[in-house]
Scaffold this active site. Structure first.
Site, PDB file in Angstrom:
ATOM      1  N   SER A 217       0.852  -1.191   0.000  1.00 43.28           N
ATOM      2  CA  SER A 217       0.000   0.000   0.000  1.00 43.28           C
ATOM      3  C   SER A 217       0.889   1.242   0.000  1.00 43.28           C
ATOM      4  CB  SER A 217      -0.947  -0.026   1.203  1.00 43.28           C
ATOM      5  OG  SER A 217      -1.826   1.068   1.180  1.00 43.28           O
ATOM      6  N   HIS A 244      -2.757  -1.052  -3.180  1.00 43.26           N
ATOM      7  CA  HIS A 244      -3.894  -0.172  -2.908  1.00 43.26           C
ATOM      8  C   HIS A 244      -3.743   1.083  -3.763  1.00 43.26           C
ATOM      9  CE1 HIS A 244      -4.377  -1.976   1.422  1.00 43.26           C
ATOM     10  NE2 HIS A 244      -4.747  -2.820   0.464  1.00 43.26           N
ATOM     11  N   ASP A 340      -4.045  -5.090   6.070  1.00 44.42           N
ATOM     12  CA  ASP A 340      -4.525  -5.876   4.940  1.00 44.42           C
ATOM     13  C   ASP A 340      -3.447  -6.864   4.521  1.00 44.42           C
ATOM     14  OD1 ASP A 340      -6.168  -6.714   2.854  1.00 44.42           O
ATOM     15  OD2 ASP A 340      -5.335  -5.237   1.462  1.00 44.42           O
TER      16      ASP A 340
END
Length: 398
Positions: A217, A244, A340
Site C-alpha cells: 500500500s 492499494h 490488509d
C-alpha cells in the site's frame, strides 16, 4: 509534541480546508502554508516541517519540481494531492519517482463516501508519514535506475512516460529514499535490527512454486519498481501484484512498470491465464481472485461489496490463492498502512505457503508487514534493498 505540517496549494479554499482538517487533530499542527512550489522549497528549508502536503499543478513552480528540490536538499516526507484522472495518475507517479511518499485524491469525496472517514484518513496518513524516519537505500540510485526496455511506442505507452521522471534527473537530485547509503558495507550485511534477515541467512526451500504474490500500500509504487526491475525476463513464476490504488491509476502504473521491467507487466483482466515471467497488477476499485486452471491459474476480477475497506484487497487475493495453489505460493507483504494481508497470509501459511515481510527500517509505513511478521506468520523480515535478491534465490529451480 504535535507533528508539524506545511500545506502547499495555490487554491486558498483548499489550503484553508486542509489546514482545518489537520489542526482538528491534537497530534498535528499546520506551521505554515505556501501558494506554490517555490515558496514550499523555501519554507521547507527554513521551518523544517515533519510532513508536507503538496498540490501538483501550481504557478511559479509545480509540485513535482518542488518535491525534487526538497528531497535533494531538505528531505521531508511529502503527501501529494492528485486528481483521479489519467493525467493526474501520470503526474502522481512522477511525483512518487521524485521522492514523494504517498498520495490522496484531491476531492475528499473520492477518499471516502463518509466525510468523517475522509477526514480521519487524511489525518492518519499525515501522522504515519510524520512518525517515520527517512530511509536511505543502500543500492538504488537515480543514475542506476533501469532504462526502458521498449523502444517502440504502444497504445498504452502514449499515455504514460517511458521512464520515471527521476531517471532524467542529475545524480545530485536523487530523493532520499533512493540515494546511496553513507555506509560502504555491502547491502547484504546491512541489517536494520536483529530481526532483519540478510540474503545469506535465507536458505532456498527448493519448493516448486506456482506463483509469487506481492501485497502493498503506502510506499508500494516505489517498492514494487525496485523489486520488479531486478527480475530477469525468464523469471520462472507468474506474479500477482496487489497495490492499494485508485482505478484511474492502475493502468498507468502497470504501463510504466512494463516499460521499466524485463518481465512483462499488465493490469490484470478477467480471464487472464497466469504465465511465468508476467506480473498482473490488480485493477483499482476491484477485487482480484485466483482460480486453478489445470497446472496454472486463471484470474477472476470482481467488484466486491461496498463493505470492503480495500479495493483491491490483499487478503482476498491471498485467500483465493490458498485455495487455488495450496502451499505452492511465495507471498510477500511490502510497506503499507493497516493490516490488509494478515488474514490472507494466515490462510496461506496454514496450507504451507512461504510468507515474507519487508523490514521496518525500509518501509514507508510499517503496518502491513508488521501485521504478518509480529504474529509469526512471516518467516523472514527483509530489507527492501535485499528483497529482489532474496525472492530470486527462493524462486530458483536449480
Amino acid at each position: 509534541m504535535a507533528i508539524k505540517v506545511l500545506v502547499v496549494d495555490d487554491s486558498s479554499f483548499f489550503r484553508r480546508r486542509v489546514s482545518e482538517i489537520v489542526n482538528q487533530d491534537p497530534d498535528l499542527e499546520v506551521v505554515a502554508v505556501a501558494v506554490n512550489g517555490k515558496e514550499a522549497v523555501e519554507m521547507a528549508a527554513k521551518l523544517k516541517p515533519q510532513v508536507i502536503t503538496m498540490d501538483i499543478e501550481m504557478p511559479v513552480m509545480d509540485g513535482i519540481t518542488a518535491v525534487r528540490e526538497i528531497m535533494a536538499n531538505n528531505p521531508i516526507p511529502i503527501l501529494m494531492f492528485s486528481s483521479l484522472t489519467h493525467d493526474g495518475a501520470k503526474a502522481t507517479l512522477d511525483a512518487l519517482d521524485a521522492g514523494a511518499l504517498d498520495f490522496l485524491p484531491k476531492r475528499f469525496e473520492d477518499i471516502a463516501t463518509n466525510k468523517d472517514d475522509a477526514i480521519l484518513l487524511l489525518q492518519q496518513r499525515i501522522k504515519a508519514l510524520g512518525r517515520r524516519r527517512m530511509y536511505r537505500s543502500s543500492s538504488l540510485s537515480i543514475t542506476s535506475l533501469p532504462q526502458p526496455r521498449r523502444a517502440t511506442t504502444t497504445a498504452a505507452d502514449t499515455h504514460t512516460s517511458h521512464r520515471p521522471l527521476s531517471s532524467r534527473l542529475p545524480p545530485h537530485a536523487a530523493p532520499v529514499a533512493a540515494r546511496s547509503s553513507l555506509s560502504s558495507a555491502p547491502a547484504d550485511r546491512q541489517t536494520a535490527n536483529p530481526t532483519t534477515s540478510s540474503v545469506s541467512s535465507i536458505r532456498a526451500s527448493g519448493k516448486q512454486y506456482r506463483a509469487l504474490l506481492i501485497g502493498t500500500s503506502t510506499g508500494g509504487p516505489v517498492a514494487l519498481q525496485k523489486v520488479l526491475t531486478a527480475f530477469p525476463a525468464n523469471y520462472p513464476h507468474p506474479i500477482v501484484l496487489i497495490q492499494h490504488m485508485p482505478a484511474a491509476f492502475t493502468p498507468a502504473f502497470a504501463a510504466r512498470l512494463n516499460t521499466l521491467c524485463k518481465i512483462d507487466v499488465k493490469e490484470a483482466a478477467n480471464g487472464d491465464v497466469m504465465r511465468p515471467g508476467c506480473a498482473y497488477l490488480a485493477p483499482g476499485g476491484m477485487q482480484l481472485m485466483i482460480e486453478r486452471n489445470g497446472s496454472t491459474g486463471r484470474l477472476k476480477i470482481v467488484s466486491g461489496t461496498h463493505e470492503m475497506n480495500y479495493k483491491p484487497s490483499v487478503d482476498i487475493t491471498f485467500a483465493s490463492a490458498s485455495k487455488a495453489f495450496g502451499g505452492d505460493v511465495l507471498a510477500v507483504v511490502l510497506t503499507g498502512m493497516g493490516a490488509d494481508g494478515r488474514e490472507g497470509a494466515r490462510m496461506l501459511k496454514s496450507v504451507g505457503a512461504t510468507i515474507w515481510a519487508q523490514d521496518e527500517a525500509s518501509c514507508v509505513v510499517y503496518g502491513m508487514p508488521q501485521a504478518v511478521f509480529s504474529t509469526g506468520i512471516a518467516t523472514h523480515s527483509i530489507s527492501l534493498d535485499n528483497m529482489a535478491e532474496a525472492i530470486l534465490k527462493e524462486s530458483s529451480r536449480g
